[in-house]
Design a protein around this motif. Structure first.
Motif, mmCIF file in Angstrom:
data_model
loop_
_atom_site.group_PDB
_atom_site.id
_atom_site.type_symbol
_atom_site.label_atom_id
_atom_site.label_comp_id
_atom_site.label_asym_id
_atom_site.label_seq_id
_atom_site.Cartn_x
_atom_site.Cartn_y
_atom_site.Cartn_z
ATOM 1 N N LEU A 216 -12.242 -17.651 76.290
ATOM 2 C CA LEU A 216 -11.646 -17.938 77.501
ATOM 3 C C LEU A 216 -12.116 -18.339 78.800
ATOM 4 O O LEU A 216 -13.732 -18.037 78.987
ATOM 5 N N ARG A 217 -12.082 -19.747 79.008
ATOM 6 C CA ARG A 217 -12.282 -20.504 79.945
ATOM 7 C C ARG A 217 -11.758 -20.577 81.036
ATOM 8 O O ARG A 217 -10.239 -20.777 81.002
ATOM 9 N N PHE A 218 -12.294 -20.214 82.629
ATOM 10 C CA PHE A 218 -11.344 -20.876 83.913
ATOM 11 C C PHE A 218 -12.474 -21.385 84.782
ATOM 12 O O PHE A 218 -13.543 -21.273 84.610
ATOM 13 N N GLN A 219 -11.903 -21.861 85.514
ATOM 14 C CA GLN A 219 -11.815 -22.694 86.512
ATOM 15 C C GLN A 219 -11.759 -21.329 88.208
ATOM 16 O O GLN A 219 -10.708 -20.173 88.400
ATOM 17 N N MET A 220 -13.073 -21.612 89.082
ATOM 18 C CA MET A 220 -12.756 -21.154 90.127
ATOM 19 C C MET A 220 -12.444 -21.790 91.175
ATOM 20 O O MET A 220 -13.395 -23.241 91.833
ATOM 21 N N LEU A 221 -12.594 -21.277 92.424
ATOM 22 C CA LEU A 221 -12.897 -21.832 93.972
ATOM 23 C C LEU A 221 -13.027 -21.445 94.661
ATOM 24 O O LEU A 221 -12.382 -20.211 95.105
ATOM 25 N N LEU A 295 -5.111 -17.067 79.304
ATOM 26 C CA LEU A 295 -6.245 -17.750 78.108
ATOM 27 C C LEU A 295 -5.455 -18.817 77.529
ATOM 28 O O LEU A 295 -5.923 -19.571 76.697
ATOM 29 N N ARG A 296 -4.085 -19.258 78.527
ATOM 30 C CA ARG A 296 -3.319 -20.390 77.776
ATOM 31 C C ARG A 296 -3.170 -21.806 78.862
ATOM 32 O O ARG A 296 -2.562 -22.243 78.732
ATOM 33 N N ILE A 297 -3.718 -21.270 80.146
ATOM 34 C CA ILE A 297 -3.726 -22.023 81.147
ATOM 35 C C ILE A 297 -4.670 -23.626 81.242
ATOM 36 O O ILE A 297 -5.929 -22.724 80.316
ATOM 37 N N PRO A 298 -4.576 -24.693 81.430
ATOM 38 C CA PRO A 298 -4.953 -25.805 81.457
ATOM 39 C C PRO A 298 -6.043 -25.843 81.912
ATOM 40 O O PRO A 298 -5.757 -24.906 83.711
ATOM 41 N N LEU A 299 -7.052 -26.696 82.286
ATOM 42 C CA LEU A 299 -8.199 -26.879 82.901
ATOM 43 C C LEU A 299 -7.661 -27.831 83.902
ATOM 44 O O LEU A 299 -7.267 -29.133 82.929
ATOM 45 N N MET A 300 -7.927 -28.080 84.968
ATOM 46 C CA MET A 300 -7.612 -28.728 85.858
ATOM 47 C C MET A 300 -8.345 -30.156 86.105
ATOM 48 O O MET A 300 -9.852 -29.811 86.526
#
Length: 345
Positions: A216-221, A295-300
């Protein structure tokens, strides 16, 4: 627009996490003369230069009233969105999808020249979770099993048609990643963990270790940084989609450092099983298929926003995450119905 009065901007969903930041960002801008915040319930929140009115986009019988609210507006920022009831997807579809379509038609009918729509990273099809990330040309078919992703992706297709039919309207689609700020903590806790988890329990010293789904890796803002991008989209002559996120990418290592605890990796299937159990036993309002989508969304990649909007986040992803965790401990909120704080039972 009367140049001496400034722009008139209407913001839907103005009482939520993003809306409360957007109305403040707009109200501080000298180019903006007035802001009308639309919400299902008029809040107690007072922001200089902001007026309030009620609007329920899910009500077809209120279409004429909605268009009247937009009369004379120079821009509409569309943020209204319902996450609940997650167990009744027809209700959210009618509010989010049909309500948005009603809003788009009201924009056309009122002759508003600018529409800034809050899409999401969840509109993207599954993709790579590696830097530098996908740009705005990546497919937006979403993850069809998750209502939130499905609805955001459907509205991308609606706007494709809307832009073709009404090229005189400048349409901007903002695709932010996960957004948070300190005062959004209570709202986000209720959305994802339910009303009965006391925010005071979300403390690093109470976590002997942190189970974390593998991969799991994700972006935040920070929400205020997203609001700045929305402000720029209103004032800048741009069209199309813009990705919004901050560095660094959040992963197990970063979260362990932030919480000062030991991270224990667990298979994603095990984590999903625990979420599914919580869902079916009604101890959590967050459906497991939302986890599947995450889990599947790409990094942007946010290169386009950097270059064309001249936008850069002032806070890191770590800041965004730490502020919402701090807010959860203290039950932070705002004087609006969606953002009310300290509702722990």
């Amino acid at each position: 627009m009367n140049a001496s009065q400034g722009l008139r901007v209407v913001v839907t969903g103005a009482t939520g996490n993003v809306g409360t930041s957007v109305i403040r960002a707009l109200s501080r801008d000298p180019a903006v003369g007035s802001v009308l915040g639309l919400a299902r319930r008029v809040p107690d929140l007072v922001v200089p230069g902001v007026e309030w009115a009620t609007a329920d986009l899910s009500r077809q019988d209120r279409s004429a009233q909605l268009q009247a609210h937009l009369a004379g507006a120079d821009a509409v920022v569309h943020l209204a969105w319902r996450f609940h009831p997650t167990r009744r997807p027809l209700v959210t579809w009618r509010s989010n999808v049909e309500g948005s379509m009603r809003l788009f038609e009201a924009v056309r009918g009122a002759g508003v020249p600018v529409l800034v729509h809050a899409s999401s990273l969840a509109a993207y099809s599954p993709g790579p979770q590696r830097e530098p990330g996908v740009d705005e040309q990546w497919a937006t078919d979403g993850w069809p099993d998750a209502a939130y992703s499905r609805e955001k992706a459907y509205l991308e297709r609606v706007l494709d048609t809307f832009e073709l039919r009404h090229p005189h309207i400048r349409v901007v689609r903002m695709r932010p990643t996960f957004l948070s700020k300190e005062t959004s903590a209570s709202e986000q806790r209720r959305i994802f963990a339910g009303r009965h988890l006391p925010g005071a329990l979300i403390r690093p010293d109470l976590l002997p270790f942190l189970p974390y789904p593998q991969g799991l890796r994700f972006q935040m803002l920070h929400t205020d940084d997203a609001a700045e991008a929305f402000r720029l989209a209103v004032l800048t002559d741009v069209r199309g989609a813009f990705n919004l996120a901050a560095d660094p990418v959040v992963d197990a290592h970063l979260l362990g450092e932030l919480l000062d605890t030991r991270v224990v990796p667990v298979p994603a299937a095990v984590a999903r099983g625990a979420l599914a159990t919580a869902w079916w036993t009604r101890t959590s309002p967050a459906p497991p298929n939302l986890f599947d989508a995450v889990l599947r969304i790409p990094l942007m990649s946010c290169a386009r926003a950097h270059e064309e909007l001249r936008w850069r986040p002032a806070r890191s992803a770590s800041d965004a995450l730490s502020t919402v965790l701090r807010g959860a401990v203290h039950g932070e909120g705002e004087d609006t119905a969606p953002m009310a704080g300290k509702q722990w039972g």
